[in-house]
Structure formats: C-alpha cells, structure tokens
Design an enzyme around this catalytic site. Structure first.
Site, PDB file in Angstrom:
ATOM      1  N   LYS A 290       0.843  -1.204   0.000  1.00 27.91           N
ATOM      2  CA  LYS A 290       0.000   0.000   0.000  1.00 27.91           C
ATOM      3  C   LYS A 290       0.877   1.254   0.000  1.00 27.91           C
ATOM      4  O   LYS A 290       2.010   1.204   0.474  1.00 27.91           O
ATOM      5  CB  LYS A 290      -0.847   0.027   1.285  1.00 27.91           C
ATOM      6  N   ARG A 364     -10.376 -11.591   1.758  1.00 24.83           N
ATOM      7  CA  ARG A 364     -11.215 -12.653   1.181  1.00 24.83           C
ATOM      8  C   ARG A 364     -10.503 -14.012   1.211  1.00 24.83           C
ATOM      9  O   ARG A 364     -11.157 -15.044   1.268  1.00 24.83           O
ATOM     10  CB  ARG A 364     -11.637 -12.262  -0.237  1.00 24.83           C
TER      11      ARG A 364
END
Ligand code: BES
Ligand code: MN
Ligand code: ZN
Length: 516
Positions: A290, A364
């Site tokens: 990130k 996920r």
C-alpha cells in the site's frame, strides 16, 4: 500496570433532578417548542441563567451542542449541562443516543465522579419504544461517550476518574423496566469498550498470537464460553491454504480462533449461528504494498474479528437461546522473503483454487477458509464482518456498513438489528454478474475483480464458499478502519458491529435454506 478503561456504573433512581446532588446533571433541550417544566424550574432556580445563555446565542439547542452552567443554593447538581436535541419533531432514539454520548464525554472532561441524566421530555417516539429500550440506549451511550483509550499515556495524577456513577433519573413509573434495560445496556457497552481497546491497540501489541491469547482469556472469564485456537501447524495439517498464504510473509504466524457460546438449553433444540470476523492485525498490502499515507490505520484491519470477539462477550452476558460460534481467522499481511505473491495459485480449505492477482486483496483469502469451515461445522447460518474493501468506503462513507448476502431473510434480520441498535447498514448487490468478474482462466477463482463495484465482487467471491448455507456479509471498512471516535472524545475505533451482531443473534429466527 496499564490504565484500565473508566468504569461506568449505571444506576436508576426516581428523584427530582433539581434536588439531586451530582457533579453533572445532563438535561436535553429542544431547539423549539415550549420548555418542559424541568427547564423552567432550573432556569428559575439559577436566576434566569438558561434564558441568558440562549439570549447570548451561545446555546440554541442544535443537536449535540452543549452549554455548561453551575449550580448554587437551591439546586442539587454542581454543574448543569444543557445538551441540544434539535427540532422536536425530528428527534429519534439516535438523537438521544448522541446527546447522552456527548454528555458522558463532557463528564469525563470535567472529571466528574457522578453524573445524572434527566429523562424528562415527551419525545415524539416515546409511545413507540419501551422504557427498557430507552434505558438500554442511555446506558450504551453513557459507556460509549465516557470511553477513553489512554492505556499508553503516562499514569500521572491528572484527576482522570477511574469510575463514574451515572444515574438515570426517571419519573418513577417504569423504574423496574429502566433497571432491566440499563443492565443490558451496560453489558453491551462494556463489550463495545473492550472491543474498542483491542481494535485501537497497534500491531506491535496485537499479533495473531496475542489476539488468540486475548480470546482464551475472555473464554476463561465466562463459564458459557470456550475457545480453541489452531496454530500454523494445525492449519497446515487441515488445509487452510488461504489463511496460511496471507500469513506466510510475517514473522508472526497466523491463527484460527474459534470461540463457542453454549446456551442453557441443550443442543439440537436451539438454532445455530456462526459469526466470522476478519482479523488482519496489520495490512501493509504485502508484496502489492500500500502507499505509506494512511497505512497506520491498517492496524484497524482486525476490526471485524474483534467485533465478533466483543459480540461473543456480550452474548455470554445476555445468554440467548442460540448456539453461537465465533470464527476469527487472524494473520498479518506483510511483504517478506516468505510472502505469497501475485501469480501464486492457492488451494483453499474448500478445495477451490484461487489465482492471486493482488496480495492486498487478502481479507477474502482468510474469510473464504473461515466461511467454508463454518459451513462444514454445520451451522444454520453464517454472518461475516470484515474491513474488506476501500470500494465500500467510497460507496457508503464512514458511518454506514455494506450488507450483502445469499439469503434475503438473513439480510432482513440484519437490517432489523441495525435499526434497533443505530449501527447503520445498507444493502449492496453481489449476484452472478459480479461473480463473473472473479473467474480465473487458470484457477477456479481469482482474488480481484477489477476496479468497478469492488465491494460487490469481493462479496460475490465469498458467496462461493458458503455453499447452500444462508450467508450474509458486512463490509465494515468505512466504519471500522476510519478514525471515527474523535467526535466523542477518544480518537480511534468506534467499535462498530458489537451491538448489531449481538442484537442479530438474540433476535435470530431460523431461516429456510433456499434450494440452488
Ligand atoms: N483492508 C483493506 C480494505 C480497506 C481499505 C479498509 C481502505 C479500509 C480502508 C483490504 O484488505 C484491501 O486492501 N482491499 C483492497 C482490495 C483490492 C486490492 C482488490 C482495496 O479495497 O483496495
Ligand atoms: Mn488489503
Ligand atoms: Zn485488509
């Protein structure tokens, strides 16, 4: 020893607010309409102070604004806090919740040891809600507003109260119901504060292992809870490929935390619900790292898992006749020599293979294993909570979570719990067209679905792992990862989801499995 959270003891009393000796009396004031008797009496005893503060324009009764006045001869309270409630016809339970949060925060600021809340107004909604519901909300709000996360600040003698006794002053009619509601509200408020503290703690304090130890400690404190933890060896033996992939880049190995609540009624006669929560103790993005700006907020990426832990604590206290298991997969998403990489193909717990396109879509990968595990354990319904997508923050902002799922009946029950608790959710789709985006040419699925509708494609991915078990998903990225508490005195987590999940469980009605 680190500082403990300020303890709030909620009492219920039938007494005249004007005569009650207290460090701070909070009185709600509408912006319009005739003043109720209490305001008129107080104004008179304070020689017109309320009239003066209004005339100066310092206080108009706008929602969540305040004015502080000081008592004197002829009044019991040492301070009187006027709290704005806005226009009378617009007032809802949430207006009062905000007012009580504001008052409780002020009580901490002025270092009050006792505070009283006058329930004196004829709210337009009063006929619709029961006294116990009002008292529950007041207790929850008092604990929320008085919460401070200051365990890493020096413990000097700054007069910060260790405990505040908050007294709800009623007009006597329903004192018994008020008492019951206040007790329920205190259990929920304490569970929420407990969760906020763990959410706020940084990643050098809360590793997956430390979170597992926290869950075990919680289970030891409640005879109706038990906790088992799978470490990396057991995860490997059982084939939790998704959880292991996400965790393999970190020096702190992943864990699967399972907390069980056993109701008094015996198994087989009660419905069963699994609550699944994403607990990434830090989300650097991994190899798909990130940008550095705002990365510190990714300590909050464990908020779904900790919300489940907080809900389990509240459920243990409220003891509903539902069998509940909290399943919390936990890992740290870090770049390193051992990290999973873009291009990897991971075999998940369900047997389905997933092509990794972006290591930052890690939530996920953990959740798909935990959801498949929950369905294998045979629970009637599965609800997960996760700070899953930036796309959900873009869509719904900082105050509303997304809700998606495979079963309308389950989503409806979550919506009902949401309106009852004031924790807002909004439904987004996750149907076939979104699943198309998640299909891979070289594996069963891939872990990203492109730029558009990112919250929906992420949910469509998870849906594949629930099989025919009714499943719903809360994307709490906006309410969980954003510094939302500062408005009420304590920067950091607002502890979203504890009230919502607990209410959902307590009111749960078995849903029918839809044939697919
Ligand atoms: N934990 C983040 C989601 C998030 C982002 C929460 C911003 C709060 C604020 C999640 O693991 C993530 O990184 N999601 C990616 C997915 C993408 C790579 C498909 C995202 O939303 O950008
Ligand atoms: Mn991520
Ligand atoms: Zn994440």
């Amino acid at each position: 020893m680190a500082r403990e959270v300020i303890r709030i003891v909620v009492e219920v009393k039938t007494s005249d607010p004007v005569q009650t000796a207290t460090d701070l009396l909070a009185v709600g004031v509408f912006a319009d309409g005739p003043d109720p008797e209490l305001i008129r009496t107080l104004d008179e005893r304070l020689s017109g102070a309320i009239g003066r503060v209004r005339k100066l324009g310092d206080f108009t009764g706008k929602p969540a604004t305040t004015a502080l006045l000081y008592g004197g001869a002829g009044v019991g309270p040492r301070r009187i806090l006027l709290v704005g409630l806005g226009e009378k016809k617009k007032a809802t339970m949430e207006t009062v919740r905000t007012a009580v949060m504001t008052a409780a925060s002020k009580a901490v600021e002025v270092k009050a040891k006792t505070a009283a809340i006058a329930i004196h107004q004829d709210f337009p909604f009063e006929r619709l809600v029961r006294a116990d519901q009002i008292a529950q909300m007041v207790a929850e709000a008092a604990l929320f507003g008085a919460y401070r996360w200051d365990e890493y600040l020096p413990q000097d003698d700054d007069g910060r109260p260790e405990k505040i006794t908050v007294t709800i002053l009623t007009q006597g009619l329903a004192a018994h119901s008020y008492r019951r509601g206040a007790d329920i509200g205190t259990i929920l408020g304490e569970a929420q504060s407990y969760a906020r503290t763990i959410m706020n703690r940084p990643a050098n304090q809360v590793s997956p292992e430390a979170l597992a130890a926290e869950a075990k400690k919680l289970a030891r404190q409640h005879s109706n809870l038990s906790c088992t933890v799978l470490d990396e060896k057991q995860l490997t033996a059982k084939g939790f490929g998704g959880i292991l992939a996400v965790g393999q880049g970190s020096a702190h190995p992943p864990r699967l935390i399972v907390v069980r609540y056993r109701p008094r009624k015996s198994a087989g006669t009660v419905p069963t619900v699994a609550l699944v929560g994403k607990a990434i103790t830090f989300d650097s993005g991994g190899i798909s790292i990130k940008p550095s700006e705002g990365m510190q907020d990714m300590k909050f990426d464990k908020s779904g898992g900790v919300a489940v832990l907080g809900a389990m604590r509240a459920i243990a206290g409220l003891r509903p006749d539902v069998h509940v298991v909290g399943i919390i997969p936990s890992a740290e998403n870090m770049p390193g020599g051992g990290s999973y990489r873009p291009g990897d193909i991971v075999t998940t717990f369900s047997g389905k293979t997933v092509e990794i396109q972006n290591t930052d879509a890690e939530g996920r990968m953990l959740l798909c294993d935990a959801i498949a595990y929950a369905t294998k354990l045979g629970f009637d319904a599965v609800v997960d909570a996760a700070t899953l997508t930036g796309a959900c923050v873009v869509a719904l902002g900082e105050w509303t979570a997304g809700v998606m799922g495979s079963h309308d009946g389950l989503i409806e029950q979550l919506k009902a719990a949401s309106s009852a608790t004031g924790e807002k959710i909004w439904e987004l789709p996750c149907g076939e067209e979104y699943l198309e985006l998640m299909k891979s040419k070289i594996a069963d699925l891939k872990n990203t679905g492109g730029r558009w509708g990112g919250a929906c494609s992420a949910a469509a991915f998870l849906r594949e792992f629930a099989g025919t078990t009714p499943w719903a998903h809360l994307d709490i990225a906006g309410v969980g990862c954003v510094d939302g508490g500062k408005k009420f005195g304590s920067p950091g987590s607002i502890g979203f989801g504890i009230r919502l999940l607990t209410r959902f469980v307590c009111d749960y009605q078995p849903v029918k499995v839809e044939k697919s």
